[in-house]
Motif scaffolding. Structure first.
Motif, PDB file in Angstrom:
ATOM      1  N   UNK A 117      11.909  15.204  15.106  1.00  0.00           N
ATOM      2  CA  UNK A 117      11.046  14.828  16.310  1.00  0.00           C
ATOM      3  C   UNK A 117      11.759  14.113  17.239  1.00  0.00           C
ATOM      4  N   UNK A 118      11.974  13.008  16.691  1.00  0.00           N
ATOM      5  CA  UNK A 118      12.826  12.129  17.598  1.00  0.00           C
ATOM      6  C   UNK A 118      13.671  12.528  18.252  1.00  0.00           C
ATOM      7  N   UNK A 119      14.655  13.483  17.648  1.00  0.00           N
ATOM      8  CA  UNK A 119      15.973  14.128  18.315  1.00  0.00           C
ATOM      9  C   UNK A 119      15.337  14.855  19.451  1.00  0.00           C
ATOM     10  N   UNK A 120      14.421  15.710  19.161  1.00  0.00           N
ATOM     11  CA  UNK A 120      13.797  16.629  20.392  1.00  0.00           C
ATOM     12  C   UNK A 120      13.107  15.819  21.402  1.00  0.00           C
ATOM     13  N   UNK A 121      12.594  14.640  21.047  1.00  0.00           N
ATOM     14  CA  UNK A 121      11.784  14.108  22.288  1.00  0.00           C
ATOM     15  C   UNK A 121      12.656  13.143  23.121  1.00  0.00           C
ATOM     16  N   UNK A 122      13.847  12.806  22.646  1.00  0.00           N
ATOM     17  CA  UNK A 122      14.557  11.694  23.205  1.00  0.00           C
ATOM     18  C   UNK A 122      15.969  12.032  23.194  1.00  0.00           C
ATOM     19  N   UNK A 123      16.220  13.704  23.294  1.00  0.00           N
ATOM     20  CA  UNK A 123      17.673  13.725  23.488  1.00  0.00           C
ATOM     21  C   UNK A 123      18.389  13.398  24.448  1.00  0.00           C
ATOM     22  N   UNK A 152       0.777  -1.189   0.030  1.00  0.00           N
ATOM     23  CA  UNK A 152      -0.227  -0.063  -0.149  1.00  0.00           C
ATOM     24  C   UNK A 152       0.841   1.171   0.062  1.00  0.00           C
ATOM     25  N   UNK A 153       2.033   0.992  -0.129  1.00  0.00           N
ATOM     26  CA  UNK A 153       3.095   2.210  -0.129  1.00  0.00           C
ATOM     27  C   UNK A 153       2.968   3.022   1.061  1.00  0.00           C
ATOM     28  N   UNK A 154       2.949   2.370   2.088  1.00  0.00           N
ATOM     29  CA  UNK A 154       2.837   2.859   3.445  1.00  0.00           C
ATOM     30  C   UNK A 154       4.081   2.325   4.387  1.00  0.00           C
ATOM     31  N   UNK A 155       4.996   1.695   3.863  1.00  0.00           N
ATOM     32  CA  UNK A 155       6.134   1.198   4.689  1.00  0.00           C
ATOM     33  C   UNK A 155       6.544   2.230   5.516  1.00  0.00           C
ATOM     34  N   UNK A 156       7.206   3.467   4.939  1.00  0.00           N
ATOM     35  CA  UNK A 156       7.689   4.382   5.895  1.00  0.00           C
ATOM     36  C   UNK A 156       7.020   4.816   7.109  1.00  0.00           C
ATOM     37  N   UNK A 157       5.640   5.082   6.930  1.00  0.00           N
ATOM     38  CA  UNK A 157       4.801   5.230   7.917  1.00  0.00           C
ATOM     39  C   UNK A 157       4.622   4.157   9.234  1.00  0.00           C
ATOM     40  N   UNK A 158       4.639   2.910   8.667  1.00  0.00           N
ATOM     41  CA  UNK A 158       4.671   1.593   9.621  1.00  0.00           C
ATOM     42  C   UNK A 158       6.148   1.658  10.213  1.00  0.00           C
ATOM     43  N   UNK A 159       6.958   2.018   9.502  1.00  0.00           N
ATOM     44  CA  UNK A 159       8.387   1.815  10.223  1.00  0.00           C
ATOM     45  C   UNK A 159       8.692   2.930  11.184  1.00  0.00           C
ATOM     46  N   UNK A 160       8.321   4.283  10.924  1.00  0.00           N
ATOM     47  CA  UNK A 160       8.342   5.298  11.656  1.00  0.00           C
ATOM     48  C   UNK A 160       7.551   5.110  13.118  1.00  0.00           C
ATOM     49  N   UNK A 161       6.184   4.791  12.728  1.00  0.00           N
ATOM     50  CA  UNK A 161       5.491   4.573  13.888  1.00  0.00           C
ATOM     51  C   UNK A 161       6.039   3.436  14.653  1.00  0.00           C
ATOM     52  N   UNK A 162       6.750   2.425  14.017  1.00  0.00           N
ATOM     53  CA  UNK A 162       7.105   1.217  15.080  1.00  0.00           C
ATOM     54  C   UNK A 162       8.369   1.798  15.726  1.00  0.00           C
TER      55      UNK A 162
END
Length: 240
Positions: A103-109, A53-63
């Motif tokens: 976003x990850x960098x800011x949340x988990x600095x 469904x061309x949503x692999x990056x969405x699943x990957x980032x959510x995981x």
């Protein structure tokens, strides 16, 4: 279909954690986080559907995000332990990836230097490994403080240039080489090649270690760390 974020919020999918241990004392230095289904379905089916469904990056980032939340926001004490999180190369080259990683960098600095992005060596083939977008983003991730691991490495002839190009912090050697290592001269020869090439860096992790004699052999050959049922099976964090 529900969004992938909702699947994690409802805990239809969750993350299990498998120990990674240092040789020769078997001291735990971190975990690899692995996606699991509450219903017992193979998570690979979810990845296959997302890719279709061309949503692999969405699943990957959510995981990826959920794995970090599960580990670093848990009540367990993981002082200085590393977290190895799988991510697809195709996600790293997405246009949206720099915004996500910021976003990850800011949340988990406070934890960046303990997050290891684990990239499967067999997923990206051919020219992909030499794509300037991919290699430049790996360099940027390292500058931010993230660590990099190449996963399921087995072909010594092809991996050495990738090590030179990407300068990973860890190399995870495919579980094929841990099975019966103690009795296979051929496998020992390949392990020695890796050890000699990576004498100073990157650090080597042997996957799939299940038997004491194979662990002892790997340790004697100079392998720094290992992962496998000998050290622990993937499981939820205790408080989950």
């Amino acid at each position: 279909m529900e969004s992938f974020a909702e699947l994690f919020e409802k805990r239809e999918y969750y993350h299990a954690f498998q120990p990674i241990c240092q040789f020769p004392d078997k001291k735990r230095i971190g975990y690899e986080v692995l996606l699991r289904s509450k219903s017992g379905r193979n998570p690979e089916l979810l990845f296959a559907m997302a890719k279709e469904k061309r949503k692999l990056p969405e699943l990957d980032t959510q995981s990826f995000r959920h794995a970090l939340l599960s580990f670093f926001r848990s009540s367990m004490e993981h002082t200085q332990e590393l977290l190895f999180v799988n991510i697809f190369p195709s996600t790293i080259v997405e246009d949206s990836f720099p915004g996500f990683i910021e976003e990850i960098k800011q949340a988990f600095l406070p934890y960046l230097k303990r997050i290891v992005l684990e990239i499967n060596e067999s997923i990206m083939e051919g020219e992909g490994w030499h794509d300037p977008v991919f290699t430049n983003r790996i360099r940027e991730l390292k500058k931010m403080g993230f660590l990099i691991a190449l996963d399921d490495v087995g072909d010594a002839a092809n991996i050495f240039q990738k090590i030179t190009d990407l300068s990973p912090d860890f190399i995870k050697i495919d579980r094929f080489y841990s099975k019966d290592l103690s009795t296979s001269q051929e496998k020992q020869t390949v392990i020695k090649l890796f050890v000699d090439f990576c004498r100073y860096e990157p650090q080597l992790i042997l996957e799939g270690v299940e038997e004491e004699e194979d662990f002892a052999c790997a340790s004697s050959l100079g392998i720094a760390m290992g992962q496998g049922y000998l050290f622990g099976k993937p499981d939820r964090l205790r408080e989950e």
